[in-house]
Each structure stands twice: as C-alpha cells, then as structure tokens.
Design an enzyme around this catalytic site. Structure first.
Site, mmCIF file in Angstrom:
data_model
loop_
_atom_site.group_PDB
_atom_site.id
_atom_site.type_symbol
_atom_site.label_atom_id
_atom_site.label_comp_id
_atom_site.label_asym_id
_atom_site.label_seq_id
_atom_site.Cartn_x
_atom_site.Cartn_y
_atom_site.Cartn_z
ATOM 1 C CB ILE A 113 -27.791 66.622 -74.641
ATOM 2 C CG1 ILE A 113 -26.435 66.689 -73.936
ATOM 3 C CG2 ILE A 113 -27.645 66.989 -76.111
ATOM 4 C CD1 ILE A 113 -25.428 65.703 -74.469
ATOM 5 C CE LYS A 114 -34.574 72.822 -77.357
ATOM 6 N NZ LYS A 114 -35.023 72.243 -78.616
ATOM 7 C CB ALA A 115 -32.941 65.200 -78.760
#
Length: 827
Positions: A113-115
């Site tokens: 997941i792209k923070a």
C-alpha cells in the site's frame, strides 16, 4: 534479516561521475547540496537530478536514486543514505506499459500500500551516529519553516525509546548491514496530505530497506517486515500475486472502488524482478479517485481564501464541488484563523470531513452514488456533444493580404443575426486581451452563435495566446457549462509562400489606404514590403500534432488562388462547417446569395486607424520608430533570492549586518533583472549582430509599443508603460555574490548551449539569442550614489578573472535551484 554487509563501500567512481554531471549545462546535470549532520561534525553531500531527466532513453545518469547522500570525503567517499531508483506509474513511460512488464519482468509481484506522507531515509555511521534525511536534505536548516528530517528523527527516537532500543545501537546495526531504512512519515499534526493520519495512525511506516550501493539493491519485503517489527516501525501491508494476470485482476478490483478492504488509499507500489538480470524492478499503480476530487476541493478552497472567487475551471465534479463550496465558504468567512491555517496546510482534512459528514456520504459513496452521478452528468460539459447551446469561435491563421477580413465579412453578411466579427485592428488600447474580451462579450448574446476572432495569428505564440485568453476569460462572459468549439481557418499554405508573397503584395498595392494600419501611400513601398516580408518570415504554419494547434476542434485548410479567392474561401468554409457542425450551418446558402455577400464585403471601409512605422516625405510625418534601450530578464522570485543571499552570508556577521541595514534603508533594488542586451553595447560587430537578432525577434512588440505611444501622444491621457513583457523566458542559477565599495552584484549561470539561452513558450531554445554581457549578472545594490549599473560588469569580470583584492568580498551561493526570468523590452 540478511547477514551483515562485507562488500566494498567506497564509491569514488560514482562521485567522479556525479562531479562531471555537475558541470553539464543541460540534460543530465547533477546538483549538490552540502549538509551538516545534526549529531556529528561531519558533512554529507546530497546529490539530485531534475525530475524530468529520469527514465529517459537518451539520458544516462550516474545513479538513478531519488535521494542520494554521500560522505564529504575526497579520499574514501561512501554512500550514507540512499533512496529507491526512480520508479513510474503504470503507462507513464514505455517500460511501465503492461506489455513491456509482461515481456521483461517476472513474479512474484509484491504489492504494498502506498503510504501518503513525506519520505524519510534513516541510516547510521560507523561510530553509532544516527543519520535521518528527508528526500534531499538533512541536518539543521534555516530556509524552511518545517524540517522534515528533524520531525522524522523525533518520531524515530520516540518509537525506539518505546522499544527500549538505544539509538546508537540502531545506527550501528544499519551501518553493519550498510543499508538505509526507507520510511514514510505520516502525521497530520505535522503535515497534512490527502489521506488522513490521525494520532492513532501516525508514525513512521517502513516500506523498504536499500543497500547503500550505486546500483539499486533492496531487501525483500519479509525482511523489511522483520525490521519494522523489531524496531517499532509501523508496517505497510503487503499482498503477493504470483502471476501478472492475478496482479492485474487485483488492481482492477481495487481501482473500481478506489480502496482496499474498505479503506481509502492512494494506490500501490509493485515490486518484482527483471527476467534478464534478476535485479529488482519497481512500478506504481495510483488511483485517480477520490483523490482527484479531494485535491480539487483543496485547490478551490485555497483559491477562495486568496481571491474570494468561487469560479473554478475543473471539468470534473462540478456539482459536488459547488456543494462543497456552499458548505465551506460560511465557515471560512467566519474565521480568519481557519483561513490562515488552511493556507499553511492545516485543517484541510477536517473541513473536508465536516462536509462529508453533513452530506451523509463518504468520498467513495459520493463517487459511486447514482443520483449524484446523474447530477454530475447534468452539470458537466460534454465536450463532444454539439447542440443548439453550443457556441463557436473561428481563429484565422494568415498573413497580410490573404483575404481573411473579406472572407470574414462575407460570412457575417450571410448570417448577420447569428454571426459576429471582431477585428484586432479595431482594438487600439494597450490591453491585447480586449480582442478575446470583445469576442466573448459578443458571443454571450443569446442570438449570436459564432464569432470570427480576426487577427493574423501567424505564429504559434499568437494562437496559444488566444486559447489561454479563452480559458481564462470564458466564465467571465458565459455560463460555465457553455461548450465552445474552436475552428481554425488556415489561409496560407506553407508550400505556396512565394506565390502568396507576390499576389498579396499586388492586393495591398491595389487597396492602397483601405486598411487600418498598412497604408501604402503613407508608408511607401519599402516600408510596406518590409512589413509583409516580416510576417512571411515569421510565419509558422499549422501543425496539428503540436500545441497549441492540436487544441482546435476543426481545422479548415484553404488553398490560395489569384482571382476571387475570398469568394472561394467562403464557400469552402461553409461546406466544411456544414459537414462538421450542421447545427451552425444547417444549409449552405445558394451561390447567388454568397456572391451578393461577397460583393458587399468588398465595399467594407475601416473606421479605425492604426499607425505602423513612419510615413514618407509627402505625408504628415509620424514619430520615429522607438526601439528598446535594453532587453532584460525580469526576475520573478525576488523574495526567494533575497532570502537565499541572507542565508549564504549568515556566517559573516559583518556582511549580514550591512545587508540588513541596506534592506532596511531601501537601497537594495526593488526589482531585479539580468541584462541580455543593451543598445549602447551594440557597437562591436558581434554585439551589433546579437542586438539586431533581439530586435527582429520582438518586432511585433516594438511595433505595438510605438502604436500605443502615438495614441497616448494624441491625447488618450494614459501614461504608457516603458516595459513590455514577452512570452519568452530565461532559466538561470545563482553562482556567487560580489561585493565591493561601489556595488553588490550576483554572478549567474545561464545555459551554455551554443544555440542560445532564451526559451520560448513551448520550452524550446531560440537560436541565436544569448546574453550580451561576458559575465551574466544581477545588480543587487548600488552603494555609491553616482555609480552606474554598468559597473557591475567591471566587478564581475574582476572576480571571474581572479583579480580580487581586499576590498572585494566574494561569497559562493547555493545554486541548487533553477530560477526563471521573463524577457522584457525596456524603452
């Protein structure tokens, strides 16, 4: 976790390549920034490249890392911290297109997941010193109001303390493994982004561990997760797809909702390997929604706070954005503090959430809600739909004498109730945009369907200017959802320019003084021929593959003939518009009706006179054509440059105090510029040639200035501006500050491209236009009352030739930033 590192650490070759790249003037140039470490007397050098240089087949960079810190050690330089190699979104470049990935990459595909925060690099030195960096800096900074590296370090120390881990032990572990821990610092109390990270979710999200080598090498996600758990980092969730087909299905499913497991996320980072080398390969998959909508709300809010205007030009989400503004504006109006904080980046998410709560839906529900989607459809402009509400503008592309005005008059004579005609030659004021303002004002009338915006538009910049004006001014005159189709009509085929020159000259001779500006009897043959040749020389034919010509909805390319070409042109225009837009021309008028309209157009007499150049001796003399005294690049970042000078002289208490006094007393120049050419410097052969090139480039602006000057002299009562802005730009960097008893100047670095340093509106170099001064510079302050600005040349040349005595102070400036100046003519 992998074993401790036992390979080579020194990167002398990489440093040599970076230093070579630093000397480049164009593509692939490297930029350095020397940083003091917070907990050591050592320094590191941050290296970076322009964002647009990554991922280009034609540019080979010494290292593709975004975030690269090397020890300031000429003998044994080592990489202290390293970010990922730059990676791209799916489809953004050739090597992130699905077919390329399928052919060249192999699974498994680790999907994280792209923070949504700010990136932080964490590493250690051999002595146990902890090093924490933001993307391109580390250590104390006086030039920013938020230090991301320091904030990230504070968070790191909190989590290490909670795990009862000594900071030096953690730093030595990183050094032993020769790695950089790559984390995302997400904390709304420090800095808000698009996604929400309240206190319970705030922290450092570890998403990678990179080996400190020139070539990209990174740990597997299972090892990253182990480090995160052991040292108190928040973990990023990782999902593994074994095949590309499984990966695409997973991404498609998440993209449909813009979420993962019911949670709004920005997107994913995918990690796999190249088949040929087994090296790691990263790419990303970003969701458009609801983040586009959220960003849009943020921008319209900032715009309202700054300008008190709720007009916005976004094409999507018009209905819900207007609903959001209905809710937000009363709150903003009630509290200046809320507005102040919002512009600083605080309260953005809170205001958004309050609206969503009042509306009773989440962002995803709004996007997926059928009723709102219907309202969006109703309120959005369908730019492909043409109906009775559609309006039209026609932009000619022509040179003098091609018959555009006669053709335009013919068309308007055929449809006098629904077509209009605005001529540029009828507009005499200084505001060029009056051409578009008057056209839109006429188009806004209920009965008017089409307006011809009559100007030659023979260059790309003129066509671009029309589109920019249209975009900027449209909603000042028309309802926001009015769909305007723009039709281009090219009167001058490029392959017939020689024939066009001969025929148009005969036409201009024949019409004599029957024109607003080109009056044969007054200007004389030589002057008229010169004006016409100038137009032909500067003519840029239509190129539908290039901006701005690719913005036309329809392009009609006319042939060019000798007899009655305007009549033929009118017929062709009617036929082509009838085919493309029958709503505008439902039926083609009969031939006799067109011929009658054409004959009436031949009786047209101009009612406004525009003066160009000077007349001959038999007529009343018009004033001599005034040319610029000098041409300069006016600097747009005044405050930023002053602050940069302050920072760079901060270590010299005497200079700092003097400069502070000069600022307070108003002696520092209020406007800064770089002189590109001066009429008094154009006496030598090469300088004269350069000055002539500048004057030829800006012939139109010089002529317009003189027209306005004559009008002012005839009693318009307006004081004419002595500066004329062009659409050209100059990019530059600051090199050094030179200071003696007479003057303070800044030596600047321009492009060393032999073709020139000036760029046009399409970001292309203008061949032959360079800086006339041997040492390009900015005059910052005159210290003696009688000193001339030209003395800056003397001072800068002394400094560059190393003729520096004790009276001259020289301070090297931070040249990491590229500034922009707009080219001005100064009369």
């Amino acid at each position: 976790m992998p074993s401790p590192y036992d390979g080579k650490r020194t990167v002398t070759q990489l440093v040599n390549e970076l230093e070579k790249a630093e000397k480049l003037s164009g593509r692939g140039r490297a930029y350095r920034r020397v940083c003091d470490l917070s907990h050591s007397n050592k320094k590191v050098i941050s290296w970076k490249f322009n964002e647009w240089d990554y991922g280009k087949n034609t540019i080979t960079l010494p290292c593709n890392a975004r975030g690269l810190f090397i020890s300031d050690d000429t003998t044994n330089p080592v990489i202290v911290a390293r970010g990922y190699d730059k990676f791209f979104n799916v489809g953004e470049v050739n090597f992130t297109k699905w077919n390329w990935i399928e052919e060249n990459c192999t699974g498994p595909y680790d999907v994280t997941i792209k923070a949504n925060g700010c990136i932080i690099f964490i590493s250690g030195l051999e002595d146990g010193t902890l090093v924490v960096c933001s993307k391109h800096s580390t250590g104390p900074r006086a030039d920013v109001d938020r230090n991301h590296a320091e904030a990230g370090e504070k968070q790191l120390l909190r989590q290490l303390a909670a795990m009862n881990i000594n900071r030096s032990d953690f730093a030595r572990m990183l050094y032993t493994h020769n790695v950089t821990a790559v984390a995302e610092y997400c904390d709304d109390s420090f800095e808000e982004h698009i996604l929400e990270y309240p206190l319970e979710k705030a922290g450092l999200y570890l998403h990678g561990v990179n080996v400190n080598k020139a070539e990209f090498e990174t740990w597997d996600m299972k090892d990253v997760s182990q480090m995160a758990s052991k040292y108190g980092f928040r973990c990023v969730q990782c999902i593994t797809s074994n095949t590309l087909e499984d990966l695409k299905k997973f991404l498609d499913n998440c993209s449909a909702t813009g979420s993962f497991e019911g949670q709004e996320i920005e997107g994913f980072v995918i990690r796999c390997h190249l088949k040929s080398t087994e090296k790691p390969f990263f790419f990303k998959y970003k969701f458009e929604e609801p983040y586009l909508m959220y960003r849009q709300w943020r921008e319209v809010t900032k715009d309202y706070i700054s300008n008190k205007s709720r007009v916005f030009k976004f094409r999507k989400h018009k209905f819900i954005t207007n609903k959001y503004l209905d809710f937000a504006i009363p709150i903003l109006e009630s509290s200046p503090k809320i507005c102040e904080n919002y512009l600083k980046g605080f309260g953005v998410i809170e205001l958004r959430n309050k609206f969503l709560q009042s509306y009773g839906m989440s962002g995803l529900e709004i996007l997926n809600h059928e009723k709102v989607a219907e309202l969006e459809l109703k309120n959005a402009i369908d730019y492909d739909k043409v109906d009775e509400r559609t309006k039209f503008l026609i932009f000619p592309i022509s040179v003098i004498g091609c018959g555009k005005t006669t053709t335009s008059q013919t068309l308007v004579n055929l449809f006098p109730d629904s077509w209009g005609h605005i001529q540029n030659d009828d507009i005499t004021g200084k505001d060029k945009s009056q051409l578009m303002k008057k056209s839109l004002e006429l188009l806004s009338k209920k009965e008017i369907k089409c307006v011809i915006v009559d100007r030659n538009n023979h260059q790309f910049r003129e066509r671009k200017q029309l589109f920019e004006w249209l975009n900027e001014l449209k909603e000042d005159y028309l309802v926001y959802d009015t769909n305007i189709k723009v039709i281009g009509v090219s009167f001058a085929p490029y392959d017939k320019l020689s024939e066009i020159r001969d025929i148009t000259l005969q036409r201009v001779i024949k019409r004599g003084n029957n024109h607003q500006s080109i009056k044969w009897d007054e200007l004389g043959e030589k002057k008229v021929v010169g004006i016409m040749n100038g137009f032909l020389k500067r003519y840029q034919p239509v190129n539908l593959d290039k901006s701005p010509d690719n913005m036309f909805d329809l392009m009609i390319e006319l042939d060019f003939g000798q007899a009655d070409s305007s009549l033929t042109n009118a017929k062709q225009i009617l036929n082509e518009i009838h085919k493309a837009y029958p709503i505008l021309v439902p039926e083609i008028p009969k031939d006799d009706e067109i011929e009658t309209a054409f004959r009436r157009s031949l009786d047209y007499k101009p009612t406004v006179r525009k003066i160009v150049g000077k007349g001959n001796n038999n007529q009343q003399k018009t004033p001599k054509l005034i040319k610029p005294t000098y041409i300069s690049a006016k600097i747009e970042n005044y405050d930023e440059i002053i602050e940069l000078v302050k920072r760079c002289i901060a270590s010299d208490a005497e200079l700092t105090e003097k400069f502070k006094h000069l600022l307070a007393s108003g002696k520092v120049q209020k406007e800064l510029h770089i002189t590109l050419g001066h009429v008094m410097s154009s006496r030598e052969k090469e300088a004269k040639k350069l000055w002539k090139s500048y004057c030829n480039r800006y012939t139109d602006q010089i002529t317009e200035y003189n027209n306005n000057r004559i009008e002012n002299a005839q009693g318009s009562g307006n004081n004419q501006n002595t500066q004329v802005k062009t659409t050209d730009k100059l990019n530059f960097r600051l090199e050094k500050l030179c200071w003696d008893e007479k003057i303070i100047a800044i030596v600047v670095e321009l492009s060393k491209d032999k073709d020139g340093c000036i760029i046009d509106e399409n970001n292309e170099k203008i061949k032959g236009l360079c800086c006339q001064n041997k040492i390009p510079h900015i005059t910052l302050c005159k210290l003696e009352s009688g000193v001339k600005a030209v003395y800056s040349n003397v001072l800068c040349e002394k400094v560059e030739s190393a003729e520096v005595d004790e009276n001259i102070k020289v301070v090297k400036l931070d040249n990491s930033k590229e500034f922009v100046g707009s080219v001005y003519l100064n009369f």
